[in-house]
Design a protein around this motif. Structure first.
Motif, PDB file in Angstrom:
ATOM      1  N   PRO A 105       0.813  -1.228   0.000  1.00 13.36           N
ATOM      2  CA  PRO A 105       0.000   0.000   0.000  1.00 13.36           C
ATOM      3  C   PRO A 105       0.841   1.271   0.000  1.00 13.36           C
ATOM      4  O   PRO A 105       0.410   2.300  -0.543  1.00 13.36           O
ATOM      5  CB  PRO A 105      -0.836  -0.119   1.278  1.00 13.36           C
ATOM      6  CG  PRO A 105      -0.141  -1.121   2.119  1.00 13.36           C
ATOM      7  CD  PRO A 105       0.546  -2.059   1.193  1.00 13.36           C
ATOM      8  N   ARG A 107       0.501   4.001  -2.924  1.00 12.91           N
ATOM      9  CA  ARG A 107       0.181   5.391  -2.606  1.00 12.91           C
ATOM     10  C   ARG A 107       1.203   6.350  -3.220  1.00 12.91           C
ATOM     11  O   ARG A 107       0.845   7.422  -3.712  1.00 12.91           O
ATOM     12  CB  ARG A 107       0.118   5.568  -1.089  1.00 12.91           C
ATOM     13  CG  ARG A 107      -0.459   6.907  -0.654  1.00 12.91           C
ATOM     14  CD  ARG A 107      -0.923   6.875   0.790  1.00 12.91           C
ATOM     15  NE  ARG A 107       0.148   6.719   1.740  1.00 12.91           N
ATOM     16  CZ  ARG A 107       0.287   5.678   2.554  1.00 12.91           C
ATOM     17  NH1 ARG A 107      -0.583   4.671   2.515  1.00 12.91           N
ATOM     18  NH2 ARG A 107       1.285   5.609   3.408  1.00 12.91           N
ATOM     19  N   ARG A 110       0.425   6.664  -6.927  1.00 13.13           N
ATOM     20  CA  ARG A 110      -0.773   7.495  -7.088  1.00 13.13           C
ATOM     21  C   ARG A 110      -0.439   8.970  -6.893  1.00 13.13           C
ATOM     22  O   ARG A 110      -0.890   9.839  -7.658  1.00 13.13           O
ATOM     23  CB  ARG A 110      -1.834   7.033  -6.082  1.00 13.13           C
ATOM     24  CG  ARG A 110      -3.045   7.953  -5.932  1.00 13.13           C
ATOM     25  CD  ARG A 110      -3.894   7.990  -7.190  1.00 13.13           C
ATOM     26  NE  ARG A 110      -5.156   8.666  -6.944  1.00 13.13           N
ATOM     27  CZ  ARG A 110      -5.313   9.988  -6.825  1.00 13.13           C
ATOM     28  NH1 ARG A 110      -4.258  10.782  -6.937  1.00 13.13           N
ATOM     29  NH2 ARG A 110      -6.505  10.498  -6.604  1.00 13.13           N
ATOM     30  N   LYS A 141      -0.777  -5.083  -6.867  1.00  9.14           N
ATOM     31  CA  LYS A 141      -1.814  -4.928  -7.894  1.00  9.14           C
ATOM     32  C   LYS A 141      -3.143  -4.534  -7.243  1.00  9.14           C
ATOM     33  O   LYS A 141      -3.824  -3.599  -7.697  1.00  9.14           O
ATOM     34  CB  LYS A 141      -1.972  -6.243  -8.670  1.00  9.14           C
ATOM     35  CG  LYS A 141      -3.023  -6.204  -9.777  1.00  9.14           C
ATOM     36  CD  LYS A 141      -3.102  -7.570 -10.454  1.00  9.14           C
ATOM     37  CE  LYS A 141      -4.186  -7.596 -11.528  1.00  9.14           C
ATOM     38  NZ  LYS A 141      -3.780  -6.810 -12.720  1.00  9.14           N
ATOM     39  N   ARG A 142      -3.489  -5.225  -6.157  1.00  5.16           N
ATOM     40  CA  ARG A 142      -4.741  -4.914  -5.454  1.00  5.16           C
ATOM     41  C   ARG A 142      -4.691  -3.504  -4.855  1.00  5.16           C
ATOM     42  O   ARG A 142      -5.679  -2.758  -4.920  1.00  5.16           O
ATOM     43  CB  ARG A 142      -4.987  -5.947  -4.357  1.00  5.16           C
ATOM     44  CG  ARG A 142      -5.269  -7.346  -4.881  1.00  5.16           C
ATOM     45  CD  ARG A 142      -5.779  -8.262  -3.779  1.00  5.16           C
ATOM     46  NE  ARG A 142      -4.782  -8.489  -2.745  1.00  5.16           N
ATOM     47  CZ  ARG A 142      -3.907  -9.487  -2.758  1.00  5.16           C
ATOM     48  NH1 ARG A 142      -3.888 -10.345  -3.787  1.00  5.16           N
ATOM     49  NH2 ARG A 142      -3.044  -9.649  -1.775  1.00  5.16           N
ATOM     50  N   ALA A 143      -3.542  -3.142  -4.293  1.00  6.88           N
ATOM     51  CA  ALA A 143      -3.411  -1.825  -3.670  1.00  6.88           C
ATOM     52  C   ALA A 143      -3.492  -0.715  -4.711  1.00  6.88           C
ATOM     53  O   ALA A 143      -4.099   0.329  -4.460  1.00  6.88           O
ATOM     54  CB  ALA A 143      -2.093  -1.745  -2.897  1.00  6.88           C
ATOM     55  N   GLU A 196      -5.079  -0.803  -7.650  1.00  7.52           N
ATOM     56  CA  GLU A 196      -6.454  -0.703  -8.131  1.00  7.52           C
ATOM     57  C   GLU A 196      -7.361  -0.070  -7.078  1.00  7.52           C
ATOM     58  O   GLU A 196      -8.310   0.649  -7.406  1.00  7.52           O
ATOM     59  CB  GLU A 196      -6.942  -2.085  -8.549  1.00  7.52           C
ATOM     60  CG  GLU A 196      -6.192  -2.603  -9.792  1.00  7.52           C
ATOM     61  CD  GLU A 196      -6.510  -4.042 -10.135  1.00  7.52           C
ATOM     62  OE1 GLU A 196      -7.185  -4.720  -9.318  1.00  7.52           O
ATOM     63  OE2 GLU A 196      -6.054  -4.512 -11.202  1.00  7.52           O
ATOM     64  N   LYS A 197      -7.041  -0.295  -5.813  1.00  4.53           N
ATOM     65  CA  LYS A 197      -7.827   0.289  -4.732  1.00  4.53           C
ATOM     66  C   LYS A 197      -7.705   1.804  -4.700  1.00  4.53           C
ATOM     67  O   LYS A 197      -8.654   2.511  -4.315  1.00  4.53           O
ATOM     68  CB  LYS A 197      -7.379  -0.309  -3.388  1.00  4.53           C
ATOM     69  CG  LYS A 197      -8.234   0.122  -2.209  1.00  4.53           C
ATOM     70  CD  LYS A 197      -7.796  -0.590  -0.935  1.00  4.53           C
ATOM     71  CE  LYS A 197      -8.669  -0.174   0.248  1.00  4.53           C
ATOM     72  NZ  LYS A 197      -8.270  -0.882   1.503  1.00  4.53           N
ATOM     73  N   VAL A 198      -6.543   2.339  -5.115  1.00  3.11           N
ATOM     74  CA  VAL A 198      -6.354   3.796  -5.105  1.00  3.11           C
ATOM     75  C   VAL A 198      -6.621   4.413  -6.475  1.00  3.11           C
ATOM     76  O   VAL A 198      -6.248   5.550  -6.745  1.00  3.11           O
ATOM     77  CB  VAL A 198      -4.933   4.175  -4.615  1.00  3.11           C
ATOM     78  CG1 VAL A 198      -4.731   3.755  -3.181  1.00  3.11           C
ATOM     79  CG2 VAL A 198      -3.851   3.605  -5.531  1.00  3.11           C
ATOM     80  N   GLY A 199      -7.275   3.663  -7.349  1.00  5.46           N
ATOM     81  CA  GLY A 199      -7.737   4.222  -8.603  1.00  5.46           C
ATOM     82  C   GLY A 199      -6.792   4.123  -9.776  1.00  5.46           C
ATOM     83  O   GLY A 199      -6.947   4.853 -10.767  1.00  5.46           O
ATOM     84  N   LYS A 233      -4.911   1.776 -12.919  1.00  5.80           N
ATOM     85  CA  LYS A 233      -5.114   0.617 -13.771  1.00  5.80           C
ATOM     86  C   LYS A 233      -3.814  -0.180 -13.824  1.00  5.80           C
ATOM     87  O   LYS A 233      -2.728   0.387 -13.699  1.00  5.80           O
ATOM     88  CB  LYS A 233      -5.514   1.056 -15.179  1.00  5.80           C
ATOM     89  CG  LYS A 233      -6.789   1.889 -15.231  1.00  5.80           C
ATOM     90  CD  LYS A 233      -7.041   2.406 -16.629  1.00  5.80           C
ATOM     91  CE  LYS A 233      -8.265   3.316 -16.671  1.00  5.80           C
ATOM     92  NZ  LYS A 233      -8.485   3.883 -18.028  1.00  5.80           N
TER      93      LYS A 233
END
Length: 420
Positions: free
Chosen positions: A165, A169, A172, A199-201, A203-206, A208
């Motif tokens: 994460p 972050r 992002r 990958k999950r983290a 996609e969680k913050v928007g 691709k």
């Protein structure tokens, strides 16, 4: 292990550091002093894909022994310390052989290895069967949390479950939402441990994602993999690899004509300077996250000066102080146990490295030893920061550096601290 790299206990090691057998002592809650020898075995890569890290990590462990020698003498404690090194060749097989060799020669505590896969192999095939505590300085795979180690494995680096994460972050923040990130990395415990949660983290913050593409870390060429990584002209890349192998991956990526280091994000321990064998354009401007050592404290500043002043390599590497802290923890746990026996030492590791207890650093090590001799608990604060361990041998708090490569050198942008 190559005979040219074999080192006797307490020998002078010209390529690493001047290391010597040293004297000291221990006590377990006021028990009578015992005259015994604690042997610390250090498995590090002098060859293989992580060879660039070996000398600094080995020197750091040796410095811990030197500092402990002086502290034990000042405390009037009669325990002898010896240290020996073995080359892992940065392979699981080489790591197991190195650890077994040191254990067969009497090692009571093992430091290493420098990759999660190697440490897992060492634990399963060497240290756990022999009931020898093992402290990994640079191991982040989530698989180590649930490793069936009977409580004998500890690590002074946090799990990648925390790093995913944080890296997401960072990406992002640097790029903005909605960008496409190409994910790729080694098909081993490093790549498979971090890429899925990343990958999950992301996609969680928007963000691709495409991939992850997992590649064979023993391949001789990565031309086809490079074309897949840059396919569709993604906005950025995350590639998880080690320096020697990334030299081949990075070269293949540059040959596509679609890649440059400024679009790259990395994770884990990377060299403090871009090695000559890596194409600079494949790494210059890259950004990344790594479990970081605390900076600016008296202990950290003193260690920097100590490292620079002693024989051996002057080239620091990310998290080399973790091996210094690992050695100190082994020594203090032995003092607390009044024993060099692995099954006794392992019971004292949390006691000497975690709260409760008064906090000590290596700068007042003699006082920490005297406190243990008097039967008191202590909380050793590492050069790299707190080393409080949970029931799985994982850190209960972590510090991460956000860094970039600028003019070929690693520069820390900011530092984050989180609790597990």
């Amino acid at each position: 292990m190559n005979g040219r790299r074999a080192m006797r206990w307490g020998a002078v090691v010209s390529v690493v550091a001047v290391l010597a057998a040293v004297a000291g002592g221990s006590t377990a809650r006021g028990a009578a002093q015992e005259d015994y020898t604690l042997r610390i075995g250090v498995v590090v890569p002098f060859t293989g894909v992580q060879a660039v890290f070996g000398p600094a990590y080995a020197k750091a462990a040796g410095l811990a022994v030197q500092q402990a020698k002086a502290a034990l003498a000042r405390a009037g404690v009669d325990v002898k310390l010896q240290i020996e090194y073995a080359d892992t060749n940065t392979t699981p097989e080489g790591s197991v052989n190195a650890a077994r060799k040191l254990i067969s020669k009497g090692a009571d505590c093992i430091l290493g290895g420098l990759t999660s896969g190697n440490s897992i192999a060492i634990a399963q095939a060497a240290t756990v069967p022999a009931q020898i505590p093992q402290i990994g300085p640079n191991n982040s795979s989530p698989a180590l949390t649930d490793l069936k180690d009977n409580g004998y494995f500890f690590r002074t680096m946090p799990s990648d479950t925390l790093q995913a994460p944080i890296l997401a972050r960072l990406i992002r923040q640097e790029l903005g939402a909605g960008k496409t990130i190409s994910l790729a990395g080694r098909n081993d415990s490093f790549g498979t441990g971090l890429l899925p949660p990343l990958k999950r983290a992301l996609e969680k913050v928007g963000m691709k994602t495409q991939g992850p593409l997992l590649y064979d870390p023993t391949a001789t060429s990565y031309n086809s993999e490079a074309e897949d990584i840059v396919k569709g002209n993604p906005d950025a890349y995350v590639i998880l690899d080690f320096p020697a192998n990334y030299a081949k991956v990075g070269s293949a990526l540059l040959r596509t004509g679609k890649f440059n280091g400024r679009k790259l994000f990395v994770a884990g321990g990377w060299p403090s300077t871009i090695p000559d064998f890596i194409p600079a354009a494949s790494l210059e401007g890259a950004r990344g996250t790594v479990a970081g050592s605390v900076t600016g404290t008296k202990a950290a500043n003193a260690f920097d000066k100590l490292f620079a002043s002693k024989p051996g390599t002057k080239q620091r590497q990310t998290l080399d102080s973790n091996n210094f802290d690992g050695a100190m923890i082994c020594i203090l746990a032995s003092v607390a146990a009044n024993s060099s026996k692995g099954s006794d030492i392992v019971k004292q590791i949390r006691r000497v490295a975690s709260v409760p207890g008064r906090t000590y650093t290596y700068l007042n090590l003699a006082a920490a030893i005297k406190a243990l001799k008097a039967g008191k608990d202590i909380n050793y604060e590492g050069v790299g920061g707190p080393v409080d361990f949970d029931e799985n041998g994982d850190l209960t708090a972590a510090r991460y550096n956000v860094y970039t490569y600028k003019d070929g050198k690693q520069a820390v942008i900011r530092q984050l601290r989180i609790r597990t």
